[in-house]
Scaffold this active site. Structure first.
Site, short mmCIF file in Angstrom:
data_model
loop_
_atom_site.label_atom_id
_atom_site.label_comp_id
_atom_site.label_asym_id
_atom_site.label_seq_id
_atom_site.Cartn_x
_atom_site.Cartn_y
_atom_site.Cartn_z
N HIS A 53 0.81 -1.22 0.00
CA HIS A 53 0.00 0.00 0.00
C HIS A 53 0.83 1.26 0.00
O HIS A 53 0.29 2.36 -0.05
CB HIS A 53 -0.91 0.00 1.22
CG HIS A 53 -0.18 0.04 2.54
ND1 HIS A 53 0.79 -0.88 2.87
CD2 HIS A 53 -0.24 0.90 3.57
CE1 HIS A 53 1.27 -0.60 4.07
NE2 HIS A 53 0.67 0.48 4.51
N CYS A 54 2.17 1.16 0.07
CA CYS A 54 3.01 2.35 0.23
C CYS A 54 4.01 2.54 -0.89
O CYS A 54 3.94 3.51 -1.64
CB CYS A 54 3.75 2.28 1.57
SG CYS A 54 2.70 2.50 3.02
N ILE A 55 4.98 1.64 -1.01
CA ILE A 55 6.14 1.89 -1.87
C ILE A 55 5.78 2.10 -3.35
O ILE A 55 6.32 3.00 -3.98
CB ILE A 55 7.18 0.77 -1.71
CG1 ILE A 55 7.68 0.73 -0.26
CG2 ILE A 55 8.36 0.99 -2.65
CD1 ILE A 55 8.64 -0.39 0.02
N ILE A 59 3.18 3.38 -4.56
CA ILE A 59 2.21 4.46 -4.73
C ILE A 59 2.67 5.77 -4.13
O ILE A 59 2.67 6.82 -4.78
CB ILE A 59 0.85 4.04 -4.13
CG1 ILE A 59 0.29 2.84 -4.90
CG2 ILE A 59 -0.14 5.20 -4.15
CD1 ILE A 59 -0.98 2.28 -4.32
N ASP A 60 3.09 5.75 -2.85
CA ASP A 60 3.34 6.99 -2.13
C ASP A 60 4.35 7.92 -2.79
O ASP A 60 4.12 9.14 -2.84
CB ASP A 60 3.80 6.69 -0.70
CG ASP A 60 2.71 6.03 0.14
OD1 ASP A 60 1.62 5.78 -0.43
OD2 ASP A 60 2.94 5.74 1.32
#
Length: 426
Positions: free
Chosen positions: A263-265, A267-268
């Site tokens: 959910h992070c790398i 996208i963020d």
């Protein structure tokens, strides 16, 4: 003033971020409600079921016994002392964050916010969102942020499946619209988090989250690119990384893989790139890292094809077993898993795919079901022309893999140290 019937906390969005937060608040003795628009999620929680890895059904039962109220109805916000927004922010078609859910949550809160309410955004986004997007929506209530109600940003730091660090013992960053807002947020999180760190403001707190994941994104891309040319040079990159990691300062080990997921790398860092582009600059580090990590699934498929060719076998029609289709080890989370683009590429090249994953019962790629190999892992390994490790679940014992796979391509380093000619590392 707050009504006597309001709960201490309402969490909007009961997913991988919101539900663990609600659990810790319940454990601290706070009166907690949860608001989610997914009727199945709410019904499951009311029945004592959990839909995420990090919260067990027994913990849901404990939350319910402590008074936790999962709801589809926004009137749970009436009189709430604190509201924390934990809704998803996926990428939009233009590469920036899709703030539809954030805007919708803020509009909902605006209909119920009262003087003295603390509103915190935890959804990851670009710097400026709390002040420029959420604040104006909340102020349609007629109340002024920083004066009549408190507003803050606190980046989520959830690492699904991490057995050591959770909500309580991971330092919590808070950035307030004003100093008073920051103090209110610190006091709230201090009730169930061991350490609270105050940022200078909301933008600094928003940037801290993006900095953390951009750092990881860029370094993973570095070793992924090194994996490509180290293979050409005949260098064991995994051994080189292990050697470098013995240095007690100035180095942190990152290891290659079939891509990046979660959910992070993936996208963020794009949120930060999006914000920088709005200033007229390219963010070259992030854009290059994205390019490198995005091409890894294709590279994995190409290496698989070469391995089969080496054995005198074409990829077209070959039986290829994919081990682990989640984005990381020992969880059921499939968000942005690189297994899907790997499978997509292999299928287009004509491979006959099956998968095995102890956490996933059924799996599809672009709507087409991929057959499960069944419960007998050894038989599945022996039946496949090629096995590819995509997630290094603990259930995948190196001895079993090397002893039964006819040809093994290990993209996660699970079988490091094996000297068999039928085993190859990424």
């Amino acid at each position: 003033m707050k009504g006597a019937t309001g709960v201490d906390l309402v969490v909007i969005g009961l997913g991988y971020v919101g539900l663990p937060l609600a659990r810790e608040a319940c454990r601290a003795g706070l009166r907690v409600a949860g608001l989610d628009r997914d009727a199945r999620v709410v019904a499951g929680l009311k029945a004592g079921l959990s839909h995420i890895d990090d919260v067990a059904p027994a913990e849901i039962e404990e939350m319910l016994e402590a008074g936790f109220v999962p709801s589809l109805q926004e009137d749970v916000l009436d009189g709430a002392h604190t509201v924390v927004i934990c809704v998803p922010t996926p990428l939009s078609p233009d590469g920036g964050p899709d703030l539809t859910a954030v805007r919708g949550a803020a509009e909902t809160v605006a209909r119920h916010v009262e003087p003295g309410t603390l509103v915190v955004l935890e959804s990851t986004t670009y710097p400026g969102t709390t002040d420029e997007v959420v604040r104006p929506i909340l102020e349609t209530s007629g109340l002024v942020a920083g004066d009549e109600f408190h507003l803050a940003f606190s980046p989520e730091r959830i690492d699904p499946g991490n057995p050591v660090y959770g909500v309580r013992n991971t330092p919590k960053i808070v950035g307030g619209l004003t100093a008073a807002c920051a103090s209110a947020a610190s006091a709230f999180y201090g009730k169930f988090v061991d350490r609270v760190v105050e940022a200078k403001g909301t933008r600094e707190a928003e940037m801290a989250k993006l900095l953390e994941n951009t750092y990881r994104h860029v370094n993973i891309a570095l070793v992924n690119e090194m994996a490509v040319f180290c293979n050409e040079l005949g260098i064991d990159l995994w051994d080189a990384i292990d050697c470098a990691a013995t240095k007690p300062f100035g180095f942190q080990a990152f290891r290659p893989g079939p891509g990046v997921g979660g959910h992070c790398i993936p996208i963020d860092p794009n949120y930060l790139s999006y914000k920088v582009r709005s200033l007229g600059y390219p963010f070259r580090f992030v854009e290059l890292a994205q390019e490198i990590n995005d091409r890894m699934p294709r590279y994995v498929a190409e290496r698989a094809q070469l391995l089969l060719n080496r054995e005198g076998r074409a990829l077209k029609g070959a039986r290829v077993l994919l081990l682990g289709v989640t984005y990381k080890a020992d969880i059921a989370d499939q968000r942005e898993s690189p297994a899907r683009p790997v499978a997509r590429r292999l299928a287009r090249l004509g491979a006959d795919l099956t998968f095995h994953d102890p956490f996933i019962a059924s799996w599809d790629v672009d709507g087409t079901a991929v057959p499960h190999a069944g419960g007998d892992l050894r038989a599945a390994l022996e039946a496949a022309d090629l096995t590819i490790i995509l997630a290094d679940h603990a259930a995948y014992d190196a001895a079993t893999l090397t002893g039964h796979a006819r040809l093994l391509f290990d993209t996660r380093g699970r079988t490091r140290g094996a000297t068999s000619p039928t085993v190859e590392l990424l």
